[in-house]
Design an enzyme around this catalytic site. Structure first.
Site, short mmCIF file in Angstrom:
data_model
loop_
_atom_site.label_atom_id
_atom_site.label_comp_id
_atom_site.label_asym_id
_atom_site.label_seq_id
_atom_site.Cartn_x
_atom_site.Cartn_y
_atom_site.Cartn_z
N VAL A 227 31.77 56.06 27.90
CA VAL A 227 32.09 55.57 26.34
C VAL A 227 33.51 54.88 26.34
O VAL A 227 33.33 53.93 25.41
CB VAL A 227 32.09 56.98 25.86
CG1 VAL A 227 32.26 56.55 24.13
CG2 VAL A 227 30.65 57.54 25.85
N GLY B 15 25.23 59.54 19.12
CA GLY B 15 25.63 58.44 19.69
C GLY B 15 25.75 57.15 18.71
O GLY B 15 26.53 57.50 17.80
N ILE C 222 24.17 56.41 16.17
CA ILE C 222 23.40 56.44 14.65
C ILE C 222 24.50 56.69 13.67
O ILE C 222 25.22 57.85 13.95
CB ILE C 222 22.21 57.41 14.83
CG1 ILE C 222 21.46 57.11 15.60
CG2 ILE C 222 21.60 57.41 13.21
CD1 ILE C 222 20.21 58.26 15.93
N GLY D 262 19.64 58.92 35.13
CA GLY D 262 20.76 59.15 34.62
C GLY D 262 21.13 59.57 33.31
O GLY D 262 22.04 59.52 32.40
N GLU E 107 22.48 65.34 33.11
CA GLU E 107 23.58 65.70 34.14
C GLU E 107 23.23 66.25 35.36
O GLU E 107 22.20 66.98 35.60
CB GLU E 107 24.62 66.45 33.45
CG GLU E 107 25.24 65.90 32.18
CD GLU E 107 26.29 65.02 32.04
OE1 GLU E 107 27.07 65.16 33.31
OE2 GLU E 107 26.59 64.53 31.07
N LYS F 108 25.96 69.94 17.82
CA LYS F 108 25.78 68.80 17.08
C LYS F 108 25.38 69.13 15.75
O LYS F 108 25.85 68.93 14.53
CB LYS F 108 24.79 67.78 17.71
CG LYS F 108 25.23 67.00 18.93
CD LYS F 108 24.24 66.23 19.58
CE LYS F 108 24.83 65.50 20.97
NZ LYS F 108 23.60 64.93 21.83
P1 NAP Z 1 32.96 60.23 31.33
O1 NAP Z 1 32.15 59.21 31.94
O2 NAP Z 1 33.21 61.39 32.45
O3 NAP Z 1 34.45 59.61 31.50
C1 NAP Z 1 35.81 60.47 31.20
C2 NAP Z 1 36.90 59.82 31.14
O4 NAP Z 1 38.01 60.54 30.79
C3 NAP Z 1 37.08 59.14 32.70
O5 NAP Z 1 37.75 57.82 32.63
C4 NAP Z 1 38.43 60.34 33.27
O6 NAP Z 1 39.36 59.46 34.09
C5 NAP Z 1 38.94 60.57 31.95
N1 NAP Z 1 39.39 61.75 31.77
C6 NAP Z 1 38.88 63.03 32.24
N2 NAP Z 1 39.91 63.96 32.22
C7 NAP Z 1 40.94 63.40 32.14
C8 NAP Z 1 42.34 63.97 32.40
N3 NAP Z 1 42.44 65.40 32.48
N4 NAP Z 1 43.37 63.28 32.33
C9 NAP Z 1 43.10 61.75 32.20
N5 NAP Z 1 41.80 61.38 32.07
C10 NAP Z 1 40.67 61.96 32.23
O7 NAP Z 1 32.66 60.78 30.06
P2 NAP Z 1 31.77 59.88 28.84
O8 NAP Z 1 30.49 60.18 29.34
O9 NAP Z 1 32.41 58.56 28.71
O10 NAP Z 1 31.98 60.84 27.58
C11 NAP Z 1 33.35 60.84 26.97
C12 NAP Z 1 33.15 61.64 25.58
O11 NAP Z 1 31.94 61.08 24.97
C13 NAP Z 1 32.65 63.21 25.73
O12 NAP Z 1 32.99 64.01 24.95
C14 NAP Z 1 31.15 63.11 25.44
O13 NAP Z 1 30.57 64.41 24.98
C15 NAP Z 1 31.12 61.99 24.56
N6 NAP Z 1 29.83 61.40 24.42
C16 NAP Z 1 29.03 60.76 25.48
C17 NAP Z 1 28.08 60.09 25.37
C18 NAP Z 1 27.49 59.12 26.56
O14 NAP Z 1 26.55 58.63 26.35
N7 NAP Z 1 28.06 59.47 27.56
C19 NAP Z 1 27.50 60.08 24.12
C20 NAP Z 1 28.01 60.70 23.00
C21 NAP Z 1 29.15 61.24 23.22
P3 NAP Z 1 38.59 58.97 35.50
O15 NAP Z 1 38.11 57.72 35.24
O16 NAP Z 1 40.06 58.77 36.25
O17 NAP Z 1 37.82 59.99 36.11
#
Ligand code: NAP
Length: 441
Positions: A14, A134, A136, A187, A190, A205
């Protein structure tokens, strides 16, 4: 041109989607906002790791203190996920007078009320459109577009992983295990899919949506939550024969003296628009007193769909900054939300699908029918399937008329203790009525 400084916490799926929308749509955003949005910092765990070329390495930091110390940063955008340190960083951002945008439904589900209260006390905004469904715009719809209306029911498919799995089971006859494996390969799921397949992600949600729709304090721990792992392609096929589609449904509706809020697999009419929501798509069907039925659907996850919701929140926050206003929209915390009585799951009334696995011998159907009758469960229709090579037990499927759930459960417990019953009975609720259809008021 005026410039508004922001910091992104996280450059994962994201975070990167958000960064790319901000840079690739920069000119459009400038025109719409009348100001430039400038990313000053991007917080990551490992700043030294190779990153996409379009993100300048000078933006990367591991130090939240650097971000808090930069007076140019007015908005902190939390896209890290998890509870800690996301919670501490959001608290620090609010305490330092920064507005916050977050996509973190887990954080809001666990600590939302405290964070929202601190934001109100500090006079800053918290936006969280991307935390539910997401791309919407359902949070915006509930907070703004329907502020005039009275929502009667909210019924949604709010978890793309389980919807992908159930769609694969329905369309290809895959088993749950095979469909989950494929979702992981592509993908959609998880490596540890527990939060999704248990229904808990959908519950987090739904509770956020319900708090906005009904001004009620609802938490996942206080509602019925059931997942999809015991469902079989046979259940889906039996439902289809009766005109139903199987979905993981998130539902909140007004009842006489409170709310009925729950997440569980449910058969819904094939004619419901929610039946056509396949794969990673999400949808929410609202019934409200003035507007009637309205449907919101689109991609519930992914870098760009979710990033687009995050950037909309950033733009909204910047508009408030430019106008010198904050706190324009109410946040779901006291005094905007109140405790309301929740309908106990046993008091739900509705039709139910029951699949009994039984020994292939005379009299079994009669025994089942008599237990159901004794417990006040009225039968609508019955299907019988003889044993097959892949299932050595006979199958009896019963569709009940409207019944109190506690009576169904009592009957099933009794039937499951009979010598002729070979496996725990599958119980799937059937959801019908106006909340499932795009018609009527
Ligand atoms: P992700 O791909 O796991 O990315 C997490 C990011 O946060 C990475 O860049 C990571 O750093 C950084 N991070 C994590 N812990 C950290 C820490 N302690 N200190 C500094 N940086 C840290 O997660 P994501 O899928 O983008 O999801 C992010 C959020 O959006 C979550 O809350 C999720 O529930 C929400 N969300 C996601 C989606 C989706 O489609 N993925 C949809 C709706 C909502 P590194 O790059 O160095 O590892």
């Amino acid at each position: 041109m005026k410039e508004i400084g922001i910091a992104l916490l996280g450059l994962g799926n994201v975070g990167l989607g958000t960064y790319r929308i901000l840079t690739q749509h920069a000119k459009d955003i400038e025109r719409r906002l009348g100001a430039r949005v400038r990313v000053h910092h991007v917080l990551v765990r490992e700043p030294g790791r190779a990153r996409p070329e379009d993100v300048p390495s000078a933006l990367l930091t591991h130090d939240m203190k650097t971000i808090l110390a930069n007076p140019e940063v007015s908005v902190v955008v939390e896209l890290m996920g998890g509870l800690s340190p996301a919670r501490e960083y959001v608290e620090q951002a609010i305490a330092s007078g920064r507005h916050v945008v977050t996509a973190n439904k887990a954080l809001l589900s666990a600590h939302g009320e405290a964070l929202f209260s601190s934001a109100i006390a500090r006079g800053v905004d918290v936006h969280f459109e991307a935390a539910v469904c997401g791309g919407i715009p359902i949070i915006r719809t509930l907070r703004e577009a329907l502020a005039s209306d009275r929502v009667e029911s909210l019924t949604g498919i709010v978890n793309g992983t389980t919807n992908f799995i159930l769609s694969a089971m329905a369309d290809e006859g895959s088993t749950y295990a095979d469909a989950l494996r494929r979702a992981q390969e592509l993908g959609y799921a998880e490596a540890d899919p527990t939060l999704d397949v248990s229904g808990m992600d959908a519950a987090q949600k739904l509770c956020l949506l319900a708090s906005l729709a009904f001004s009620a304090r609802v938490s996942p721990g206080s509602i019925l939550v059931e997942g999809i792992s015991t469902l079989t392609p046979a259940d889906i096929a039996h439902g289809r024969e009766a005109g139903f589609v199987l979905k993981l449904l998130a539902r909140a509706r007004r009842v006489s003296d409170g709310l009925d809020v729950r997440v569980h697999p449910a058969f819904i009419p094939a004619a419901s628009p929610l039946s056509d929501v396949k794969g990673g798509f999400n949808a929410v069907l609202l019934q409200s007193a003035a507007l009637g039925a309205s449907l919101f659907s689109g991609l519930g996850a992914g870098a760009l769909p979710t990033g687009s919701a995050v950037v909309s929140d950033i733009i909204d926050t910047c508009r408030g900054l430019l106008a010198g206003v904050s706190g324009r929209l109410p946040l779901p915390c006291a005094p905007n939300v109140q405790d309301v009585p929740l309908l106990s799951p046993g008091e739900r009334r509705g039709p139910t699908y029951l699949r009994f696995s039984v020994s292939d011998e005379p009299g079994v159907l009669g025994r089942i029918a008599s237990v159901l009758g004794e417990k006040g469960v009225s039968i609508n229709s019955v299907l019988q399937r003889p044993p097959r090579p892949e299932d050595t037990h006979a199958t009896i499927v019963v569709f009940t008329h409207d019944t109190r759930e506690a009576d169904v459960i009592a009957a099933v417990q009794w039937i499951d203790s009979l010598r002729s019953t070979r496996a725990p009975t599958q119980v799937i609720r059937i959801e019908e009525g106006p909340g499932l259809l795009l018609s009527g008021r």
